[in-house]
Scaffold this motif. Sequence first.
Motif, PDB file in Angstrom:
ATOM      1  N   ARG A   1      38.624 -49.845   8.682  1.00 22.05           N
ATOM      2  CA  ARG A   1      39.305 -49.791   7.367  1.00 22.05           C
ATOM      3  C   ARG A   1      39.426 -51.187   6.760  1.00 22.05           C
ATOM      4  N   PRO A   2      38.322 -51.887   6.572  1.00 23.53           N
ATOM      5  CA  PRO A   2      38.416 -53.275   6.097  1.00 23.53           C
ATOM      6  C   PRO A   2      38.993 -53.420   4.691  1.00 23.53           C
ATOM      7  N   THR A   3      38.842 -52.395   3.871  1.00 26.04           N
ATOM      8  CA  THR A   3      39.356 -52.466   2.498  1.00 26.04           C
ATOM      9  C   THR A   3      40.369 -51.359   2.223  1.00 26.04           C
ATOM     10  N   GLY A   4      40.878 -50.723   3.287  1.00 26.61           N
ATOM     11  CA  GLY A   4      41.838 -49.645   3.114  1.00 26.61           C
ATOM     12  C   GLY A   4      41.209 -48.274   2.998  1.00 26.61           C
ATOM     13  N   THR A   5      39.890 -48.217   3.035  1.00 28.05           N
ATOM     14  CA  THR A   5      39.158 -46.954   3.008  1.00 28.05           C
ATOM     15  C   THR A   5      38.403 -46.821   4.326  1.00 28.05           C
ATOM     16  N   CYS A   6      38.446 -45.631   4.902  1.00 27.12           N
ATOM     17  CA  CYS A   6      37.810 -45.417   6.208  1.00 27.12           C
ATOM     18  C   CYS A   6      36.287 -45.476   6.124  1.00 27.12           C
ATOM     19  N   LEU A   7      35.703 -46.209   7.051  1.00 24.82           N
ATOM     20  CA  LEU A   7      34.255 -46.216   7.228  1.00 24.82           C
ATOM     21  C   LEU A   7      33.915 -45.258   8.368  1.00 24.82           C
ATOM     22  N   THR A   8      32.722 -44.719   8.365  1.00 19.25           N
ATOM     23  CA  THR A   8      32.277 -43.859   9.451  1.00 19.25           C
ATOM     24  C   THR A   8      32.098 -44.715  10.697  1.00 19.25           C
ATOM     25  N   PRO A   9      32.756 -44.357  11.806  1.00 21.11           N
ATOM     26  CA  PRO A   9      32.688 -45.176  13.014  1.00 21.11           C
ATOM     27  C   PRO A   9      31.266 -45.445  13.509  1.00 21.11           C
ATOM     28  N   ALA A  10      30.376 -44.477  13.390  1.00 20.69           N
ATOM     29  CA  ALA A  10      29.000 -44.663  13.853  1.00 20.69           C
ATOM     30  C   ALA A  10      28.282 -45.764  13.071  1.00 20.69           C
ATOM     31  N   THR A  11      28.637 -45.951  11.791  1.00 25.40           N
ATOM     32  CA  THR A  11      27.992 -47.001  10.998  1.00 25.40           C
ATOM     33  C   THR A  11      28.414 -48.392  11.469  1.00 25.40           C
ATOM     34  N   LEU A  12      29.498 -48.460  12.226  1.00 26.38           N
ATOM     35  CA  LEU A  12      29.954 -49.738  12.787  1.00 26.38           C
ATOM     36  C   LEU A  12      29.357 -49.989  14.163  1.00 26.38           C
ATOM     37  N   GLY A  13      28.490 -49.079  14.613  1.00 16.54           N
ATOM     38  CA  GLY A  13      27.867 -49.231  15.920  1.00 16.54           C
ATOM     39  C   GLY A  13      28.736 -48.724  17.064  1.00 16.54           C
ATOM     40  N   LEU A  14      29.802 -48.000  16.744  1.00 14.75           N
ATOM     41  CA  LEU A  14      30.682 -47.474  17.777  1.00 14.75           C
ATOM     42  C   LEU A  14      30.091 -46.206  18.374  1.00 14.75           C
ATOM     43  N   THR A  15      30.446 -45.920  19.598  1.00 12.07           N
ATOM     44  CA  THR A  15      30.011 -44.686  20.249  1.00 12.07           C
ATOM     45  C   THR A  15      31.238 -43.853  20.574  1.00 12.07           C
ATOM     46  N   GLN A  16      31.039 -42.549  20.642  1.00 16.78           N
ATOM     47  CA  GLN A  16      32.151 -41.646  20.876  1.00 16.78           C
ATOM     48  C   GLN A  16      32.114 -41.120  22.303  1.00 16.78           C
ATOM     49  N   THR A  17      33.266 -41.128  22.955  1.00 15.25           N
ATOM     50  CA  THR A  17      33.362 -40.590  24.309  1.00 15.25           C
ATOM     51  C   THR A  17      33.319 -39.065  24.253  1.00 15.25           C
ATOM     52  N   LYS A  18      33.201 -38.437  25.398  1.00 17.86           N
ATOM     53  CA  LYS A  18      33.192 -36.970  25.432  1.00 17.86           C
ATOM     54  C   LYS A  18      34.512 -36.392  24.942  1.00 17.86           C
ATOM     55  N   ASN A  19      35.562 -37.193  24.953  1.00 20.13           N
ATOM     56  CA  ASN A  19      36.871 -36.756  24.456  1.00 20.13           C
ATOM     57  C   ASN A  19      37.085 -37.096  22.985  1.00 20.13           C
ATOM     58  N   GLY A  20      36.086 -37.675  22.343  1.00 23.25           N
ATOM     59  CA  GLY A  20      36.155 -37.949  20.912  1.00 23.25           C
ATOM     60  C   GLY A  20      36.762 -39.278  20.527  1.00 23.25           C
ATOM     61  N   ILE A  21      36.939 -40.177  21.466  1.00 24.90           N
ATOM     62  CA  ILE A  21      37.506 -41.498  21.159  1.00 24.90           C
ATOM     63  C   ILE A  21      36.371 -42.455  20.849  1.00 24.90           C
ATOM     64  N   TRP A  22      36.492 -43.163  19.736  1.00 23.00           N
ATOM     65  CA  TRP A  22      35.468 -44.128  19.336  1.00 23.00           C
ATOM     66  C   TRP A  22      35.711 -45.445  20.061  1.00 23.00           C
ATOM     67  N   ARG A  23      34.628 -46.019  20.621  1.00 24.70           N
ATOM     68  CA  ARG A  23      34.740 -47.268  21.366  1.00 24.70           C
ATOM     69  C   ARG A  23      33.510 -48.120  21.156  1.00 24.70           C
ATOM     70  N   ARG A  24      33.584 -49.352  21.662  1.00 21.79           N
ATOM     71  CA  ARG A  24      32.418 -50.238  21.605  1.00 21.79           C
ATOM     72  C   ARG A  24      31.368 -49.726  22.584  1.00 21.79           C
ATOM     73  N   PRO A  25      30.086 -49.905  22.250  1.00 16.18           N
ATOM     74  CA  PRO A  25      29.036 -49.434  23.183  1.00 16.18           C
ATOM     75  C   PRO A  25      29.045 -50.202  24.497  1.00 16.18           C
TER      76      PRO A  25
END
Length: 63
Positions: A39-63
């Motif tokens: 949320r760099p400008t107060g608007t949500c960005l899609t986590p995948a566009t930031l290079g984040l990966t999602q765990t099987k439980n749905g938590i976004w984290r660094r690769p």
Amino acid sequence: MRVACCDRDWVGADRAHCCRRFDGCGQVFDDAALWDAHRPTGTCLTPATLGLTQTKNGIWRRP
């Protein structure tokens, strides 16, 4: 510690949740720094566009 909000549930006190009740996207991040990055400008960005990966439980984290 189990937490639930926005039809999601997760474990961990260090997780950061972007709550839909406050115009967020409902995603859960591994830590507050990742939440801030999506949320760099107060608007949500899609986590995948930031290079984040999602765990099987749905938590976004660094690769």
